[in-house]
Design a protein around this motif. Sequence first.
Motif, PDB file in Angstrom:
ATOM      1  N   ASN A 146       4.712  -0.562  -5.924  1.00  0.00           N
ATOM      2  CA  ASN A 146       6.195  -1.449  -5.558  1.00  0.00           C
ATOM      3  C   ASN A 146       6.054  -2.674  -5.772  1.00  0.00           C
ATOM      4  O   ASN A 146       5.229  -3.325  -4.807  1.00  0.00           O
ATOM      5  CB  ASN A 146       6.554  -0.754  -4.223  1.00  0.00           C
ATOM      6  CG  ASN A 146       7.987  -1.071  -4.091  1.00  0.00           C
ATOM      7  OD1 ASN A 146       8.557  -2.320  -4.731  1.00  0.00           O
ATOM      8  ND2 ASN A 146       8.823  -0.620  -3.321  1.00  0.00           N
ATOM      9  N   ARG A 149      -3.433  -4.874  -7.097  1.00  0.00           N
ATOM     10  CA  ARG A 149      -3.422  -4.135  -5.927  1.00  0.00           C
ATOM     11  C   ARG A 149      -3.934  -2.676  -5.911  1.00  0.00           C
ATOM     12  O   ARG A 149      -4.875  -2.121  -5.285  1.00  0.00           O
ATOM     13  CB  ARG A 149      -2.462  -4.465  -4.824  1.00  0.00           C
ATOM     14  CG  ARG A 149      -2.452  -3.899  -3.578  1.00  0.00           C
ATOM     15  CD  ARG A 149      -1.154  -4.185  -2.861  1.00  0.00           C
ATOM     16  NE  ARG A 149      -0.127  -2.961  -3.113  1.00  0.00           N
ATOM     17  CZ  ARG A 149      -0.071  -1.851  -2.546  1.00  0.00           C
ATOM     18  NH1 ARG A 149      -1.037  -1.574  -1.625  1.00  0.00           N
ATOM     19  NH2 ARG A 149       0.566  -0.740  -3.154  1.00  0.00           N
ATOM     20  N   GLU A 166       0.624  -6.219  -8.552  1.00  0.00           N
ATOM     21  CA  GLU A 166       0.916  -4.934  -7.747  1.00  0.00           C
ATOM     22  C   GLU A 166      -0.249  -3.900  -8.655  1.00  0.00           C
ATOM     23  O   GLU A 166      -0.748  -3.201  -7.806  1.00  0.00           O
ATOM     24  CB  GLU A 166       2.330  -4.435  -7.769  1.00  0.00           C
ATOM     25  CG  GLU A 166       2.655  -3.138  -7.401  1.00  0.00           C
ATOM     26  CD  GLU A 166       2.032  -3.044  -5.668  1.00  0.00           C
ATOM     27  OE1 GLU A 166       1.637  -3.966  -5.102  1.00  0.00           O
ATOM     28  OE2 GLU A 166       2.574  -1.794  -5.307  1.00  0.00           O
ATOM     29  N   ASP A 180       7.716  -4.993  -5.124  1.00  0.00           N
ATOM     30  CA  ASP A 180       8.371  -5.682  -3.779  1.00  0.00           C
ATOM     31  C   ASP A 180       7.211  -6.078  -2.961  1.00  0.00           C
ATOM     32  O   ASP A 180       7.388  -7.122  -1.873  1.00  0.00           O
ATOM     33  CB  ASP A 180       9.328  -4.850  -3.044  1.00  0.00           C
ATOM     34  CG  ASP A 180      10.722  -4.785  -3.768  1.00  0.00           C
ATOM     35  OD1 ASP A 180      10.799  -5.618  -4.620  1.00  0.00           O
ATOM     36  OD2 ASP A 180      11.498  -3.894  -3.492  1.00  0.00           O
ATOM     37  N   ASN A 181       5.875  -5.554  -2.867  1.00  0.00           N
ATOM     38  CA  ASN A 181       5.158  -6.100  -2.150  1.00  0.00           C
ATOM     39  C   ASN A 181       4.702  -7.747  -2.174  1.00  0.00           C
ATOM     40  O   ASN A 181       3.950  -8.190  -1.606  1.00  0.00           O
ATOM     41  CB  ASN A 181       3.735  -5.019  -2.426  1.00  0.00           C
ATOM     42  CG  ASN A 181       3.637  -3.835  -1.737  1.00  0.00           C
ATOM     43  OD1 ASN A 181       3.770  -3.741  -0.558  1.00  0.00           O
ATOM     44  ND2 ASN A 181       3.371  -2.994  -2.506  1.00  0.00           N
ATOM     45  N   GLU A 221      -2.529  -0.615   6.235  1.00  0.00           N
ATOM     46  CA  GLU A 221      -1.183  -0.691   6.751  1.00  0.00           C
ATOM     47  C   GLU A 221      -0.977  -2.050   7.793  1.00  0.00           C
ATOM     48  O   GLU A 221      -1.771  -2.119   8.486  1.00  0.00           O
ATOM     49  CB  GLU A 221      -0.748   0.539   7.844  1.00  0.00           C
ATOM     50  CG  GLU A 221      -0.413   1.827   6.822  1.00  0.00           C
ATOM     51  CD  GLU A 221      -0.444   3.191   7.497  1.00  0.00           C
ATOM     52  OE1 GLU A 221      -0.587   3.429   8.731  1.00  0.00           O
ATOM     53  OE2 GLU A 221      -0.777   4.074   6.433  1.00  0.00           O
ATOM     54  N   GLN A 275      -0.320  -4.691   6.370  1.00  0.00           N
ATOM     55  CA  GLN A 275      -0.742  -5.978   5.578  1.00  0.00           C
ATOM     56  C   GLN A 275       0.171  -5.884   4.415  1.00  0.00           C
ATOM     57  O   GLN A 275       0.543  -6.770   3.788  1.00  0.00           O
ATOM     58  CB  GLN A 275      -2.102  -5.975   4.998  1.00  0.00           C
ATOM     59  CG  GLN A 275      -3.058  -6.055   5.918  1.00  0.00           C
ATOM     60  CD  GLN A 275      -3.105  -7.556   6.523  1.00  0.00           C
ATOM     61  OE1 GLN A 275      -2.576  -8.417   6.303  1.00  0.00           O
ATOM     62  NE2 GLN A 275      -3.865  -7.522   7.852  1.00  0.00           N
ATOM     63  N   TRP A 276       0.917  -4.804   4.104  1.00  0.00           N
ATOM     64  CA  TRP A 276       1.689  -4.602   3.014  1.00  0.00           C
ATOM     65  C   TRP A 276       3.070  -3.910   3.455  1.00  0.00           C
ATOM     66  O   TRP A 276       3.176  -2.870   4.136  1.00  0.00           O
ATOM     67  CB  TRP A 276       0.798  -3.710   1.785  1.00  0.00           C
ATOM     68  CG  TRP A 276      -0.335  -4.339   1.435  1.00  0.00           C
ATOM     69  CD1 TRP A 276      -1.658  -4.130   2.136  1.00  0.00           C
ATOM     70  CD2 TRP A 276      -0.429  -5.291   0.616  1.00  0.00           C
ATOM     71  NE1 TRP A 276      -2.403  -4.899   1.541  1.00  0.00           N
ATOM     72  CE2 TRP A 276      -1.935  -5.699   0.644  1.00  0.00           C
ATOM     73  CE3 TRP A 276       0.144  -6.072  -0.215  1.00  0.00           C
ATOM     74  CZ2 TRP A 276      -2.630  -6.568  -0.283  1.00  0.00           C
ATOM     75  CZ3 TRP A 276      -0.296  -7.029  -0.980  1.00  0.00           C
ATOM     76  CH2 TRP A 276      -1.680  -7.208  -1.180  1.00  0.00           C
ATOM     77  N   LYS A 277       4.091  -4.244   2.611  1.00  0.00           N
ATOM     78  CA  LYS A 277       5.484  -3.607   2.876  1.00  0.00           C
ATOM     79  C   LYS A 277       5.504  -2.049   2.527  1.00  0.00           C
ATOM     80  O   LYS A 277       5.927  -1.287   3.108  1.00  0.00           O
ATOM     81  CB  LYS A 277       6.472  -4.293   2.047  1.00  0.00           C
ATOM     82  CG  LYS A 277       6.880  -5.628   2.643  1.00  0.00           C
ATOM     83  CD  LYS A 277       8.033  -6.229   1.885  1.00  0.00           C
ATOM     84  CE  LYS A 277       7.605  -7.158   1.151  1.00  0.00           C
ATOM     85  NZ  LYS A 277       8.640  -7.799   0.030  1.00  0.00           N
ATOM     86  N   PHE A 278       4.734  -1.887   1.291  1.00  0.00           N
ATOM     87  CA  PHE A 278       4.545  -0.562   0.912  1.00  0.00           C
ATOM     88  C   PHE A 278       3.203  -0.171   0.367  1.00  0.00           C
ATOM     89  O   PHE A 278       2.559  -0.246  -0.620  1.00  0.00           O
ATOM     90  CB  PHE A 278       5.384  -0.232  -0.480  1.00  0.00           C
ATOM     91  CG  PHE A 278       7.093  -0.688  -0.298  1.00  0.00           C
ATOM     92  CD1 PHE A 278       7.892   0.360   0.397  1.00  0.00           C
ATOM     93  CD2 PHE A 278       7.399  -2.003  -0.713  1.00  0.00           C
ATOM     94  CE1 PHE A 278       8.996  -0.024   0.647  1.00  0.00           C
ATOM     95  CE2 PHE A 278       8.689  -2.384  -0.321  1.00  0.00           C
ATOM     96  CZ  PHE A 278       9.394  -1.305   0.233  1.00  0.00           C
ATOM     97  N   PRO A 279       2.190   0.189   1.466  1.00  0.00           N
ATOM     98  CA  PRO A 279       0.840   0.207   1.417  1.00  0.00           C
ATOM     99  C   PRO A 279       0.276   1.121   0.284  1.00  0.00           C
ATOM    100  O   PRO A 279      -0.592   1.109  -0.438  1.00  0.00           O
ATOM    101  CB  PRO A 279       0.101   0.250   2.709  1.00  0.00           C
ATOM    102  CG  PRO A 279       1.357   0.619   3.502  1.00  0.00           C
ATOM    103  CD  PRO A 279       2.564   0.433   2.844  1.00  0.00           C
ATOM    104  N   SER A 305      -4.992  -1.474   0.835  1.00  0.00           N
ATOM    105  CA  SER A 305      -3.950  -0.636   1.107  1.00  0.00           C
ATOM    106  C   SER A 305      -3.883  -0.375   2.620  1.00  0.00           C
ATOM    107  O   SER A 305      -3.401   0.523   3.173  1.00  0.00           O
ATOM    108  CB  SER A 305      -4.103   0.858   0.740  1.00  0.00           C
ATOM    109  OG  SER A 305      -5.395   1.036   0.800  1.00  0.00           O
TER     110      SER A 305
END
Length: 493
Positions: free
Chosen positions: A406, A355, A352, A408-409, A396, A398-402, A394
């Motif tokens: 987080n 990222r 993360e 959790d990604n 949208e 592609q990621w749970k929280f772009p 980043s």
Amino acid sequence: MLGSLVLVWIFICLLFLFIKIQRPKNFPPGPRPVPIFGNVFQLNISNPLKDFERIAERYGNVYSLYFGGRPAVILTGFKAVKEALVTKAADFSGRPQNVLVSHITEGKGIAFVDYGPYWKEQRRFALMSLRNFGLGKQSMEDRILGEIQHLVVCMDKSVGGFMNPDTLFHEAASNIIYLVLFGIRYEYGDETLKQYVTSFVESTKIANGFWGMIYDTFPALRGLPLPFRKAITHFDIVKNINANMVSKHKPSRVPGEPKNFVDCYLDELEKQKENDGSSFTEGQLVRTIMDLHAAGTDTTSNTLRTAFLYLITHPDIQEKCQREIDEALKGKAHASFEDRHDMPYTQAVIHESLRIAKTVPLSVPHCTTRDTELMGYSIPKDTLVFPNLASVLSEEGQWKFPHEFNPDNFLNDHGQFEKPEAFLPFSAGPRVCLGEGLARMELFLILVTLLRRFQFFWPEDAGEPDFTPVYGITLTPKPYRMGIRRRQAAKDM
Ligand code: HEM
């Protein structure tokens, strides 16, 4: 005098009004460029990333811009980047030539060499030597762990106080590359290293700034004593420092028993002596050393700086990593890279950090090697191509929280580590970062060792953290201070 200035002014206005730069047929669309300058006035040169997003919203994920008179295609989002760099790899893996960067590197090294047999041979050799190393993988890990001991000693001195980690992380990353290349390290604060860094920074700043663009756009001006010449002078200082290091290193080497990258290369040079068409030369070795050192230092240290910026401002995430690290390393003197499989959460935090850092936001510029097509557009040979890796990291969808930090990604519903396809901080395809394996190992071992030993925190008097990075070839977090305490778990070790 005034009369001539007015005439020149009128001439420029007419030029802007009547001369229209013609895009090649079926070339990706984009904002209208003006003669001579192209689209530079439509971009915030000190950080064009927001403008790139805005233009993509209007013209789509494959659009064009002009830098001076030179057309460039900007690729936005995972689909466009993957199609160019992976599906059509051979067409999109060139590097721009006849520009300042290719001139100062004299077409040698790896990173700025055009796609072809010369680049392939050098890249393959470097990759294999870094992987096998003559002494096996363990040796790479040992070198990193050795440097971490110096880092820990230095950080121990700041326990109970505050420190700015910028220089320390930079010098540790630099030493790790030198340990891999030559088997040597510099003391933190060493003067040769300072001179090296200053000259290198000056050279890249000029090559990638306004004067670099003037040099690339107006070949007729290249002989004039303008500031771009300083880029060449600074680069020569860096080159001489490395050439001297190679000369000093030679007497310590035992032929056929390589202990580091330079030994491996010199052995190969001897093997290829009789081969007239060989791409192995001592000049090439010096440039490769420079590429590996330059590509591996700022990238790794800026990613570490970003990781720590987020860890000190998200203490809950830091503590969760520490609990996992304590459990996984119970009874062990130090971490090893294999331990990552027992640390899914810490792995997620490291990924993360990579990222969110978007350390190399526009990758290294690519260039088309032949006339080609991409997503329905025609792109001629020798067109500049910028894969916007920041947009992929980043994007949208592609990621749970772009847009937030987080972990959790990178975690599935069962808390297991999982890497989405759009994780491309190291780019993709044949030009993918050559040091990815080394960088991953460094980030893991440094983060785990430091988090196991210390607790880091955001100073109360430091105000609100500013997460906006400073733009450049690499994104750099703004300088910050972090507080350091020794952890109870470390006192008990
Ligand atoms: C190229 C990222 C660390 C050596 C690249 C590229 C990216 C990148 C995005 C451009 C790929 C392309 O052209 O599409 C990173 C990041 C790092 C890192 C994010 C650390 C977090 C390293 C290290 C080394 C290294 C440690 C040295 C051992 C190189 C080289 C290239 C490259 C030589 C040029 C490859 C070529 O042109 O064939 N890196 N890098 N990098 N990187 Fe890294």
